[in-house]
Write a protein that holds these residues in place. Structure first.
Motif, PDB file in Angstrom:
ATOM      1  N   LYS A 125     -33.050  -5.143 -43.221  1.00  0.00           N
ATOM      2  CA  LYS A 125     -34.016  -5.493 -42.394  1.00  0.00           C
ATOM      3  C   LYS A 125     -33.788  -5.478 -40.983  1.00  0.00           C
ATOM      4  O   LYS A 125     -32.295  -5.728 -40.580  1.00  0.00           O
TER       5      LYS A 125
ATOM      6  N   THR B  53     -42.713  -2.667 -43.776  1.00  0.00           N
ATOM      7  CA  THR B  53     -43.076  -3.850 -42.678  1.00  0.00           C
ATOM      8  C   THR B  53     -43.514  -4.949 -43.277  1.00  0.00           C
ATOM      9  O   THR B  53     -44.414  -5.064 -44.002  1.00  0.00           O
TER      10      THR B  53
ATOM     11  N   SER C  16     -38.621   3.615 -41.339  1.00  0.00           N
ATOM     12  CA  SER C  16     -39.095   2.248 -41.789  1.00  0.00           C
ATOM     13  C   SER C  16     -40.000   2.498 -43.172  1.00  0.00           C
ATOM     14  O   SER C  16     -41.088   3.124 -43.136  1.00  0.00           O
TER      15      SER C  16
ATOM     16  N   TYR D 141     -40.131  -7.918 -39.236  1.00  0.00           N
ATOM     17  CA  TYR D 141     -39.045  -6.895 -39.584  1.00  0.00           C
ATOM     18  C   TYR D 141     -39.517  -5.421 -40.137  1.00  0.00           C
ATOM     19  O   TYR D 141     -40.707  -5.374 -40.578  1.00  0.00           O
TER      20      TYR D 141
ATOM     21  N   GLU E 152     -30.157  -9.817 -37.105  1.00  0.00           N
ATOM     22  CA  GLU E 152     -30.096  -8.638 -38.368  1.00  0.00           C
ATOM     23  C   GLU E 152     -29.838  -7.602 -37.946  1.00  0.00           C
ATOM     24  O   GLU E 152     -28.978  -6.660 -38.468  1.00  0.00           O
TER      25      GLU E 152
ATOM     26  N   TYR F  59     -38.182  -2.552 -42.695  1.00  0.00           N
ATOM     27  CA  TYR F  59     -37.106  -2.491 -43.742  1.00  0.00           C
ATOM     28  C   TYR F  59     -36.609  -0.928 -43.943  1.00  0.00           C
ATOM     29  O   TYR F  59     -37.608   0.092 -43.960  1.00  0.00           O
TER      30      TYR F  59
END
Length: 587
Positions: free
Chosen positions: A411, A399, A396, A403, A465, A405
């Motif tokens: 995402k 953040t 990641s 979500y 997503e 990213y």
């Protein structure tokens, strides 16, 4: 051989005969052999000076330096090199270095109880291009001074699943004789195209009574790479009745049962049968038949430079004995087998199911006989197996809101993710916190902590997503297990192992060196992949578990019990520690 030579062969042609003609003509040119009587070799000589083949030959010859030449060994290496990658994968063809072939041949001859070699019968039951048959032919020639013509006709036998390999074995043996001044119009060979898994030698050889010697390098094919016919045929051999046997395993039984009453078998092969699950039936076969077996284990050394394979030499003899002889030895220290000081372990003291402890049997027996079994107190697990970590696992980089990213901006909903670490990467520089990544985790737990895959309609509506991202990779996910995976849904992990919630666990690498690091985690929401974990079956002290696992006494056990890997590493698989005796003296 220099890289330009190998690159030329890669690009030149995929046609077997075209390659054969190029290499035969090159060999004869270097040997200054202008005229050949042998009809088979004649048919492979490039003679038309205006042809494209002649141009290719001239260009090929220019790649050799003045100091280079092609003898029988170099020619064998080139023939092995041009075997297609797909055939190497499916049929397990691999070039055996000359020094190993000669050692196996020499020591097998030395151990043979035979007054004369004139009538000896020697076979390679996966002969490839005939490397072992070349070594054996030279040995018989040296000992008896028989003509190669008679050696090929009376003493040498072989079978291979690929017809072009059999043809190349005939070519190489013919050129061996021709280069030594024995040029015959025709050589008679006992070389056959066939699958040793169902090949009947009695149909090919009159009054067949078995071979005096069987030499070779059984095919290196993992069970997952076998074609369907091979998977069916190996079931006919009792040594293939456990696990998912690799293709080399039945060749022990095939070879041993083809020996005559005083016969000897010499193989270089994978050493995993000593401990592996798929070697259980083979170990049982050796034990129940009281087979005379000598093992020279190369440990983590790489004998085959083109392939990561851990090997050993095995010498089997058609006489009963009560024990296995074993030694771990470096290739450079190979000496006459009569001078090697093997350790001896009685078959009755070896466990065919759990694996053989033959490196230092007395030490292992002592360490397993005291205290409480590790497996009675602790359990070990392998990590999550998605079979597509590159899809499910990500770092990641940002953040925001609900979500995580990815680096490319994709995402993913936080609520569909779990923390995960690659426990193979645990060392002094990387603690658990710095190793944390995210894994898309399409599973839920009920009130009893029973895990269930999220239904697709709920997944797509509640986590659009994550669903959209995985759907983009659906084709790739469907290719897992060669497209034959039977998953409850296309987005499920490849395996269901290690999905349960475990709060207190000790994480450590699957392959370890002395002084390896293990790290404690008390996070029930942290998962792991690639490496291993251990935990107490009941209430237990993880600090004590960590101390035990990294103790000096445990390391002595590991290096004498576990599987070798290169550079001093050992494989710490799931079942290797179960019988270890846990005692206070490990402090």
């Amino acid at each position: 051989m220099d890289k330009p030579i190998l690159d030329f062969l890669k690009k030149y042609s995929a046609d077997v005969e075209v390659i054969n003609r190029l290499l035969v003509s090159t060999f004869l040119t270097f040997k200054s052999i202008a005229k050949v009587e042998n009809l088979y070799i004649q048919s492979l000589i490039i003679t038309d000076r205006t042809s494209d083949e002649r141009d290719a030959l001239d260009n090929f010859l220019k790649l050799f330096t003045k100091k280079q030449e092609i003898c029988s060994e170099e020619l064998l290496g080139l023939f092995e090199f041009v075997i297609s990658p797909s055939d190497k994968l499916i049929n397990g063809a691999i070039y055996t270095p000359k020094n190993i072939r000669n050692y196996i041949t020499e020591q097998s001859f030395f151990s043979l109880d035979c007054n004369t070699l004139n009538d000896i019968k020697i076979a390679d039951i996966a002969c490839g291009c005939g490397g072992f048959l070349i070594s054996a032919s030279k040995k018989i020639k040296k000992k008896t001074n028989k003509s190669f013509k008679n050696i090929f006709k009376e003493n040498i036998f072989g079978v291979d699943i690929q017809s072009y390999s059999v043809d190349r074995a005939k070519i190489l043996l013919s050129l061996l004789a021709i280069a030594e001044g024995e040029d015959e119009k025709k050589f008679e060979f006992n070389l056959h195209t066939g699958d040793s898994l169902n090949f009947d030698w009695s149909e090919k050889e009159q009054s067949f009574k078995g071979f005096d010697l069987i030499l070779g390098n059984p095919p290196y094919v993992y069970s997952r790479n076998m074609d369907q016919q091979t998977k069916v045929l190996i079931k006919n051999w009792s040594v293939c009745s456990t696990g998912h046997p690799d293709l080399y395993i039945p060749f022990f039984q095939i070879g041993y049962e083809l020996l005559n009453e005083k016969g000897i078998l010499g193989f270089i092969t994978v050493n995993t049968f000593i401990h592996s699950v798929n070697g259980r039936a083979l170990r049982k076969y050796f034990s129940e038949n009281s087979i005379s077996l000598k093992i020279i284990d190369f440990k983590g050394a790489q004998i085959f430079k083109s392939r990561t394979t851990y090997t050993c030499l095995c010498f089997l003899q058609r006489k009963e004995t009560d024990f296995v002889k074993y030694i771990a030895l470096e290739e450079e220290k190979l000496t006459d087998i009569a001078e090697i000081k093997f350790s001896k372990t009685l078959y009755e003291n070896l466990d065919s199911v759990a694996g053989w402890s033959i490196r230092n049997h007395d030490l292992i027996t002592k360490m397993e006989s005291i205290g409480v079994r590790f497996g009675d107190i602790y359990d070990t697990k392998s990590g999550i197996a998605t079979l597509r970590n590159r899809v499910y696992i990500f770092k990641s980089y940002k953040t925001k809101g609900d979500y995580f990213y990815m680096q490319d901006g994709t995402k993913i909903e936080k609520l569909i993710c779990k923390d995960i670490v690659n426990s193979n990467r645990i060392n002094q520089e990387n603690d658990i916190k710095s190793l944390k990544e995210k894994i898309i985790f399409p599973y839920i737990y009920d009130e009893n902590n029973k895990i269930t895959l999220i239904k697709e309609e709920i997944f797509s509506s509640d986590f659009p997503e994550a669903y959209k991202y995985l759907f983009k990779h659906k084709e790739d996910l469907n290719c897992r297990d060669k497209g034959n995976g039977k998953y409850p849904a296309w987005y499920a992990f490849g395996r269901t192992q290690s999905l349960e919630i475990i709060k207190h666990k000790l994480l450590f690498p699957r392959m370890v060196k002395k002084g390896f690091i293990a790290e404690i985690s008390n996070d029930s929401n942290l998962y792991f992949y690639n490496g291993m974990s251990a935990y107490a079956k009941k209430e237990g002290d993880l600090k004590e578990l960590k101390r035990l696992l990294t103790a000096e006494a445990t390391w002595q056990y590991i290096e004498n019990k576990c599987k070798y890997y290169a550079s001093g590493y050992f494989g710490l698989g799931k079942n290797y520690l179960d019988n270890f005796g846990c005692v206070e003296s490990t402090k």
